[in-house]
Motif scaffolding. Structure first.
Motif, PDB file in Angstrom:
ATOM      1  N   ASN A  73      29.636-113.089 -35.754  1.00  0.00           N
ATOM      2  CA  ASN A  73      28.587-112.329 -35.075  1.00  0.00           C
ATOM      3  C   ASN A  73      27.863-113.128 -33.998  1.00  0.00           C
ATOM      4  OD1 ASN A  73      29.201-110.127 -36.620  1.00  0.00           O
ATOM      5  ND2 ASN A  73      27.526-110.428 -38.057  1.00  0.00           N
ATOM      6  N   GLN A  74      27.707-114.428 -34.200  1.00  0.00           N
ATOM      7  CA  GLN A  74      26.933-115.226 -33.250  1.00  0.00           C
ATOM      8  C   GLN A  74      27.775-115.908 -32.184  1.00  0.00           C
ATOM      9  OE1 GLN A  74      24.272-117.931 -35.201  1.00  0.00           O
ATOM     10  NE2 GLN A  74      23.537-116.377 -36.615  1.00  0.00           N
ATOM     11  N   TYR A  75      29.042-116.139 -32.458  1.00  0.00           N
ATOM     12  CA  TYR A  75      29.811-116.976 -31.547  1.00  0.00           C
ATOM     13  C   TYR A  75      31.059-116.330 -30.957  1.00  0.00           C
ATOM     14  CZ  TYR A  75      26.784-120.544 -33.423  1.00  0.00           C
ATOM     15  OH  TYR A  75      25.687-121.247 -33.790  1.00  0.00           O
ATOM     16  N   ILE A  76      31.679-115.400 -31.670  1.00  0.00           N
ATOM     17  CA  ILE A  76      32.958-114.910 -31.154  1.00  0.00           C
ATOM     18  C   ILE A  76      33.026-113.404 -30.946  1.00  0.00           C
ATOM     19  CG2 ILE A  76      34.269-116.858 -32.043  1.00  0.00           C
ATOM     20  CD1 ILE A  76      35.165-115.147 -34.377  1.00  0.00           C
ATOM     21  N   SER A  77      31.984-112.691 -31.276  1.00  0.00           N
ATOM     22  CA  SER A  77      32.013-111.245 -31.020  1.00  0.00           C
ATOM     23  C   SER A  77      30.744-110.848 -30.268  1.00  0.00           C
ATOM     24  CB  SER A  77      32.118-110.473 -32.337  1.00  0.00           C
ATOM     25  OG  SER A  77      30.967-110.668 -33.122  1.00  0.00           O
ATOM     26  N   HIS A  78      30.661-109.598 -29.945  1.00  0.00           N
ATOM     27  CA  HIS A  78      29.491-109.055 -29.248  1.00  0.00           C
ATOM     28  C   HIS A  78      29.231-109.792 -27.930  1.00  0.00           C
ATOM     29  CE1 HIS A  78      28.897-106.988 -32.993  1.00  0.00           C
ATOM     30  NE2 HIS A  78      28.708-108.125 -33.630  1.00  0.00           N
ATOM     31  N   VAL A  79      30.291-110.050 -27.178  1.00  0.00           N
ATOM     32  CA  VAL A  79      30.155-110.738 -25.896  1.00  0.00           C
ATOM     33  C   VAL A  79      30.023-109.685 -24.805  1.00  0.00           C
ATOM     34  CG1 VAL A  79      31.250-112.326 -24.274  1.00  0.00           C
ATOM     35  CG2 VAL A  79      31.510-112.684 -26.735  1.00  0.00           C
ATOM     36  N   ASN A  80      28.965-109.774 -24.049  1.00  0.00           N
ATOM     37  CA  ASN A  80      28.747-108.842 -22.945  1.00  0.00           C
ATOM     38  C   ASN A  80      29.748-109.120 -21.834  1.00  0.00           C
ATOM     39  OD1 ASN A  80      26.546-107.726 -24.271  1.00  0.00           O
ATOM     40  ND2 ASN A  80      25.134-109.205 -23.367  1.00  0.00           N
ATOM     41  N   THR A  81      30.036-108.091 -21.047  1.00  0.00           N
ATOM     42  CA  THR A  81      31.007-108.256 -19.966  1.00  0.00           C
ATOM     43  C   THR A  81      30.522-109.217 -18.888  1.00  0.00           C
ATOM     44  OG1 THR A  81      30.095-106.309 -18.866  1.00  0.00           O
ATOM     45  CG2 THR A  81      32.029-105.991 -20.282  1.00  0.00           C
ATOM     46  N   ASP A  82      29.221-109.342 -18.713  1.00  0.00           N
ATOM     47  CA  ASP A  82      28.713-110.246 -17.685  1.00  0.00           C
ATOM     48  C   ASP A  82      28.333-111.617 -18.228  1.00  0.00           C
ATOM     49  OD1 ASP A  82      26.547-109.383 -19.133  1.00  0.00           O
ATOM     50  OD2 ASP A  82      25.235-109.132 -17.397  1.00  0.00           O
ATOM     51  N   ALA A  83      28.647-111.879 -19.473  1.00  0.00           N
ATOM     52  CA  ALA A  83      28.287-113.166 -20.082  1.00  0.00           C
ATOM     53  C   ALA A  83      29.263-114.250 -19.652  1.00  0.00           C
ATOM     54  CB  ALA A  83      28.307-113.049 -21.599  1.00  0.00           C
ATOM     55  N   SER A  84      28.726-115.430 -19.454  1.00  0.00           N
ATOM     56  CA  SER A  84      29.584-116.573 -19.155  1.00  0.00           C
ATOM     57  C   SER A  84      29.828-117.336 -20.453  1.00  0.00           C
ATOM     58  CB  SER A  84      28.925-117.478 -18.117  1.00  0.00           C
ATOM     59  OG  SER A  84      27.693-117.944 -18.606  1.00  0.00           O
ATOM     60  N   VAL A  85      30.919-118.031 -20.492  1.00  0.00           N
ATOM     61  CA  VAL A  85      31.259-118.791 -21.689  1.00  0.00           C
ATOM     62  C   VAL A  85      30.639-120.171 -21.562  1.00  0.00           C
ATOM     63  CG1 VAL A  85      33.125-119.733 -23.069  1.00  0.00           C
ATOM     64  CG2 VAL A  85      33.398-117.516 -21.961  1.00  0.00           C
ATOM     65  N   LEU A  86      29.669-120.426 -22.408  1.00  0.00           N
ATOM     66  CA  LEU A  86      28.993-121.717 -22.414  1.00  0.00           C
ATOM     67  C   LEU A  86      29.066-122.300 -23.818  1.00  0.00           C
ATOM     68  CD1 LEU A  86      25.765-120.694 -20.484  1.00  0.00           C
ATOM     69  CD2 LEU A  86      27.672-122.025 -19.581  1.00  0.00           C
ATOM     70  N   PRO A  87      29.327-123.581 -23.929  1.00  0.00           N
ATOM     71  CA  PRO A  87      29.302-124.175 -25.261  1.00  0.00           C
ATOM     72  C   PRO A  87      27.878-124.141 -25.815  1.00  0.00           C
ATOM     73  CG  PRO A  87      29.595-125.865 -23.578  1.00  0.00           C
ATOM     74  CD  PRO A  87      29.652-124.545 -22.888  1.00  0.00           C
ATOM     75  N   ARG A  88      27.744-123.747 -27.057  1.00  0.00           N
ATOM     76  CA  ARG A  88      26.418-123.632 -27.660  1.00  0.00           C
ATOM     77  C   ARG A  88      26.222-124.630 -28.793  1.00  0.00           C
ATOM     78  NH1 ARG A  88      26.611-117.313 -28.516  1.00  0.00           N
ATOM     79  NH2 ARG A  88      28.763-117.823 -28.839  1.00  0.00           N
ATOM     80  N   VAL A  89      27.033-125.663 -28.811  1.00  0.00           N
ATOM     81  CA  VAL A  89      27.014-126.622 -29.903  1.00  0.00           C
ATOM     82  C   VAL A  89      25.676-127.355 -30.000  1.00  0.00           C
ATOM     83  CG1 VAL A  89      28.034-128.543 -28.606  1.00  0.00           C
ATOM     84  CG2 VAL A  89      28.403-128.381 -31.065  1.00  0.00           C
TER      85      VAL A  89
END
Length: 136
Positions: A73-89
């Motif tokens: 739920n927090q890291y691999i799903s629910h990604v918006n189409t305008d979201a950029s992929v940023l590491p959140r570590v």
């Protein structure tokens, strides 16, 4: 620095996948459930120990299921189409410490002795997983 963060993010995903694989009770997979069933089938455990191990496997399964759902739920799903992929570590670390500790403890219990867990990085550097988890 961004490459380092991406590599850390990738390592976290790998750890989560490996922890969840230990819960996969599908046929021909290696998991805590299949190991416990095999030990019971071969009569290698006394009933009292088998029952205690079964409870620990259930505890692990509950903890890893929570980790799977939160990670999905927090890291691999629910990604918006305008979201950029940023590491959140760094800003949103995955909390896998409890599940990893349970896995180490459960494997020790199943083996009936304290095992060594090392992660080798490169040709010389090695991390002792047990020490790393205790330092957390």
């Amino acid at each position: 620095m961004s490459i380092e963060f991406m590599l850390l993010d990738s390592a976290v995903r790998d750890i989560v996948m490996r922890l969840t694989a230990l819960d996969d009770d599908s046929k021909n997979n290696r998991s805590f459930q299949t190991l416990l069933r095999a030990l019971n089938r071969e009569n290698l455990l006394e009933q009292k120990r088998s029952k205690a191990l079964n409870e620990k496997v259930k505890k692990y399964r509950g903890a890893v299921n929570k980790l799977k759902v939160e990670h999905r739920n927090q890291y691999i799903s629910h990604v918006n189409t305008d979201a950029s992929v940023l590491p959140r570590v760094i800003d949103r670390p995955v909390k896998f410490h409890e599940v990893a500790s349970l896995a180490v403890s459960l494997m020790d219990d199943l083996a009936g002795r304290t095992l060594q867990y090392h992660f080798k990085m490169g040709s010389n550097e090695s991390i002792n997983l047990r020490d790393a988890l205790q330092a957390e």
